[in-house]
Scaffold this active site. Sequence first.
Site, PDB file in Angstrom:
ATOM      1  N   ASN A  27      62.562   2.625 -17.930  1.00 39.29           N
ATOM      2  CA  ASN A  27      61.972   3.523 -17.755  1.00 39.29           C
ATOM      3  C   ASN A  27      62.134   4.824 -18.378  1.00 39.29           C
ATOM      4  O   ASN A  27      61.137   5.469 -18.741  1.00 39.29           O
ATOM      5  CB  ASN A  27      61.469   3.447 -16.163  1.00 39.29           C
ATOM      6  CG  ASN A  27      60.540   2.790 -15.354  1.00 39.29           C
ATOM      7  OD1 ASN A  27      59.403   2.526 -15.809  1.00 39.29           O
ATOM      8  ND2 ASN A  27      60.936   1.844 -14.768  1.00 39.29           N
ATOM      9  N   MET A 103      68.693   4.300  -7.390  1.00 36.36           N
ATOM     10  CA  MET A 103      69.171   3.338  -6.456  1.00 36.36           C
ATOM     11  C   MET A 103      69.678   3.925  -5.466  1.00 36.36           C
ATOM     12  O   MET A 103      70.864   3.397  -4.869  1.00 36.36           O
ATOM     13  CB  MET A 103      69.807   2.005  -6.808  1.00 36.36           C
ATOM     14  CG  MET A 103      69.021   1.385  -8.011  1.00 36.36           C
ATOM     15  SD  MET A 103      67.226   1.073  -7.601  1.00 36.36           S
ATOM     16  CE  MET A 103      67.233  -0.227  -6.375  1.00 36.36           C
ATOM     17  N   ILE A 105      69.601   6.118  -1.292  1.00 37.04           N
ATOM     18  CA  ILE A 105      68.383   6.737  -0.273  1.00 37.04           C
ATOM     19  C   ILE A 105      69.026   8.132  -0.445  1.00 37.04           C
ATOM     20  O   ILE A 105      70.127   8.459  -0.102  1.00 37.04           O
ATOM     21  CB  ILE A 105      68.756   6.069   0.875  1.00 37.04           C
ATOM     22  CG1 ILE A 105      68.263   4.586   1.075  1.00 37.04           C
ATOM     23  CG2 ILE A 105      68.311   6.823   2.224  1.00 37.04           C
ATOM     24  CD1 ILE A 105      68.548   3.780   2.017  1.00 37.04           C
ATOM     25  N   LEU A 106      68.078   9.206  -0.168  1.00 38.40           N
ATOM     26  CA  LEU A 106      68.186  10.718  -0.393  1.00 38.40           C
ATOM     27  C   LEU A 106      68.354  11.072   0.969  1.00 38.40           C
ATOM     28  O   LEU A 106      67.462  10.696   1.869  1.00 38.40           O
ATOM     29  CB  LEU A 106      67.323  11.191  -1.345  1.00 38.40           C
ATOM     30  CG  LEU A 106      67.393  10.935  -2.930  1.00 38.40           C
ATOM     31  CD1 LEU A 106      66.119  11.080  -3.662  1.00 38.40           C
ATOM     32  CD2 LEU A 106      68.373  11.286  -3.616  1.00 38.40           C
ATOM     33  N   ASN A 120      58.853   9.266  -8.019  1.00 35.93           N
ATOM     34  CA  ASN A 120      59.724   8.027  -7.854  1.00 35.93           C
ATOM     35  C   ASN A 120      58.574   6.970  -8.488  1.00 35.93           C
ATOM     36  O   ASN A 120      57.470   6.912  -8.470  1.00 35.93           O
ATOM     37  CB  ASN A 120      60.218   7.475  -6.631  1.00 35.93           C
ATOM     38  CG  ASN A 120      60.840   6.308  -6.428  1.00 35.93           C
ATOM     39  OD1 ASN A 120      61.767   5.980  -7.455  1.00 35.93           O
ATOM     40  ND2 ASN A 120      60.682   5.510  -5.581  1.00 35.93           N
ATOM     41  N   HIS A 122      58.137   2.643  -7.804  1.00 36.10           N
ATOM     42  CA  HIS A 122      58.707   1.684  -7.023  1.00 36.10           C
ATOM     43  C   HIS A 122      57.906   0.297  -7.498  1.00 36.10           C
ATOM     44  O   HIS A 122      56.628   0.543  -7.445  1.00 36.10           O
ATOM     45  CB  HIS A 122      58.236   2.235  -5.494  1.00 36.10           C
ATOM     46  CG  HIS A 122      58.855   0.805  -4.496  1.00 36.10           C
ATOM     47  ND1 HIS A 122      60.231   0.994  -4.148  1.00 36.10           N
ATOM     48  CD2 HIS A 122      58.238  -0.013  -3.732  1.00 36.10           C
ATOM     49  CE1 HIS A 122      60.386  -0.257  -3.240  1.00 36.10           C
ATOM     50  NE2 HIS A 122      58.858  -0.723  -3.255  1.00 36.10           N
ATOM     51  N   ASP A 158      60.129   5.591   0.270  1.00 34.90           N
ATOM     52  CA  ASP A 158      58.809   4.847  -0.796  1.00 34.90           C
ATOM     53  C   ASP A 158      57.644   5.099  -0.126  1.00 34.90           C
ATOM     54  O   ASP A 158      56.748   4.251   0.030  1.00 34.90           O
ATOM     55  CB  ASP A 158      59.081   3.420  -0.686  1.00 34.90           C
ATOM     56  CG  ASP A 158      60.629   2.966  -1.483  1.00 34.90           C
ATOM     57  OD1 ASP A 158      61.047   3.672  -2.214  1.00 34.90           O
ATOM     58  OD2 ASP A 158      61.400   1.930  -1.237  1.00 34.90           O
ATOM     59  N   GLN A 186      54.338  -3.040 -17.624  1.00 33.20           N
ATOM     60  CA  GLN A 186      53.596  -2.117 -17.132  1.00 33.20           C
ATOM     61  C   GLN A 186      53.946  -0.866 -16.542  1.00 33.20           C
ATOM     62  O   GLN A 186      53.202   0.275 -16.756  1.00 33.20           O
ATOM     63  CB  GLN A 186      52.614  -2.864 -15.869  1.00 33.20           C
ATOM     64  CG  GLN A 186      51.784  -4.086 -16.388  1.00 33.20           C
ATOM     65  CD  GLN A 186      50.797  -3.544 -17.383  1.00 33.20           C
ATOM     66  OE1 GLN A 186      50.161  -2.736 -17.348  1.00 33.20           O
ATOM     67  NE2 GLN A 186      50.760  -4.630 -18.572  1.00 33.20           N
ATOM     68  N   GLU A 187      55.363  -0.775 -16.083  1.00 36.76           N
ATOM     69  CA  GLU A 187      55.857   0.413 -15.399  1.00 36.76           C
ATOM     70  C   GLU A 187      56.037   1.294 -16.623  1.00 36.76           C
ATOM     71  O   GLU A 187      55.844   2.616 -16.664  1.00 36.76           O
ATOM     72  CB  GLU A 187      57.210   0.089 -14.843  1.00 36.76           C
ATOM     73  CG  GLU A 187      57.021  -0.569 -13.466  1.00 36.76           C
ATOM     74  CD  GLU A 187      58.341  -1.023 -12.811  1.00 36.76           C
ATOM     75  OE1 GLU A 187      59.381  -0.152 -12.958  1.00 36.76           O
ATOM     76  OE2 GLU A 187      58.648  -1.884 -12.245  1.00 36.76           O
TER      77      GLU A 187
HETATM   78  C1  GRF Z   1      62.374  -0.436 -12.016  1.00 40.10           C
HETATM   79  O1  GRF Z   1      61.615  -1.733 -11.609  1.00 40.10           O
HETATM   80  C2  GRF Z   1      61.623   0.512 -11.054  1.00 40.10           C
HETATM   81  O2  GRF Z   1      60.421   0.367 -10.700  1.00 40.10           O
HETATM   82  C3  GRF Z   1      62.708   0.344 -10.023  1.00 40.10           C
HETATM   83  O3  GRF Z   1      64.149   0.162 -10.331  1.00 40.10           O
HETATM   84  C4  GRF Z   1      63.691  -0.350 -11.575  1.00 40.10           C
HETATM   85  C5  GRF Z   1      64.479   0.469 -12.842  1.00 40.10           C
HETATM   86  O4  GRF Z   1      64.296  -0.339 -13.979  1.00 40.10           O
HETATM   87  N1  GRF Z   1      62.610   1.679  -9.173  1.00 40.10           N
HETATM   88  P1  GRF Z   1      65.024   0.802 -15.343  1.00 40.10           P
HETATM   89  O5  GRF Z   1      66.422   1.137 -14.842  1.00 40.10           O
HETATM   90  O6  GRF Z   1      63.898   1.713 -15.295  1.00 40.10           O
HETATM   91  O7  GRF Z   1      65.203  -0.394 -16.401  1.00 40.10           O
END
Ligand code: GRF
Length: 227
Positions: A27, A103, A105-106, A120, A122, A158, A186-187
């Site tokens: 991402n 990854m 928890i804040l 964020n 998710h 979340d 898609q992300e």
């Molecule tokens: C993604 O699936 C995102 O939605 C989740 O963690 C993953 C991160 O993937 N929060 P990347 O490190 O961006 O490849």
Amino acid sequence: MSQPEKSVKQTPGKKRLVILISGTGSNLNAIIDGTADGRINAGIVAVISNRPDAAGLERATKAGIKTLGLDHKSFASREAFDEELQARIEEFRPDFVILAGFMRILTAPFVRHFQGRMLNIHPSLLPLYTGLNTHARALEAGDTRHGATVHFVTEDLDGGPAIAQALIPVLPGDTPEKLAGRLLIQEHILYPQVLHWLCDGKVTLEDSRVLLNGEALPECGVRINAV
Ligand code: GRF
């Protein structure tokens, strides 16, 4: 002689993004591309990882972005880590803090400090499947569609107000890995799109409601594709 500043040059009007990662950073890559080609009106002023060996840091360094590895294991408590993280982020004077596969928890004080300017992504159609193993849980539930949500971060894990979702169909023979792989594609469209809106001032948060171009969005945010 002092070291040359590695972070991207800021031009007037461009927003300053600090991106937090823990792993691969795919991402992050999509966001780097979106800022480089002008789709996102912002510069990434730093990428910070709680795992100093995160692969995403390398790509950021290659793109000339300042990086920082801040190992959470070397702190005595979650609170101590978050206090240091907050201070280090603030040194970069960000307009927005972008969690991209971060990854952790804040703590509540950290979240409150950045509330309204921290996003964020998710990998589920929130409010479904907060927390981990979202792809497996969607399959176990027999869902016919799955997706990802970009949302403002609040103290509710979340659970902050959604800005946008991307959807994919669940296909026969899908495994958690296959679903995750198709969803990531898609992300990489969804997050840059939302950051484009955010950095152009089109997305705002008012009294826990997300507005896009001044119009209140439904609970799920904008759905950028139909399934
Ligand atoms: C993604 O699936 C995102 O939605 C989740 O963690 C993953 C991160 O993937 N929060 P990347 O490190 O961006 O490849």
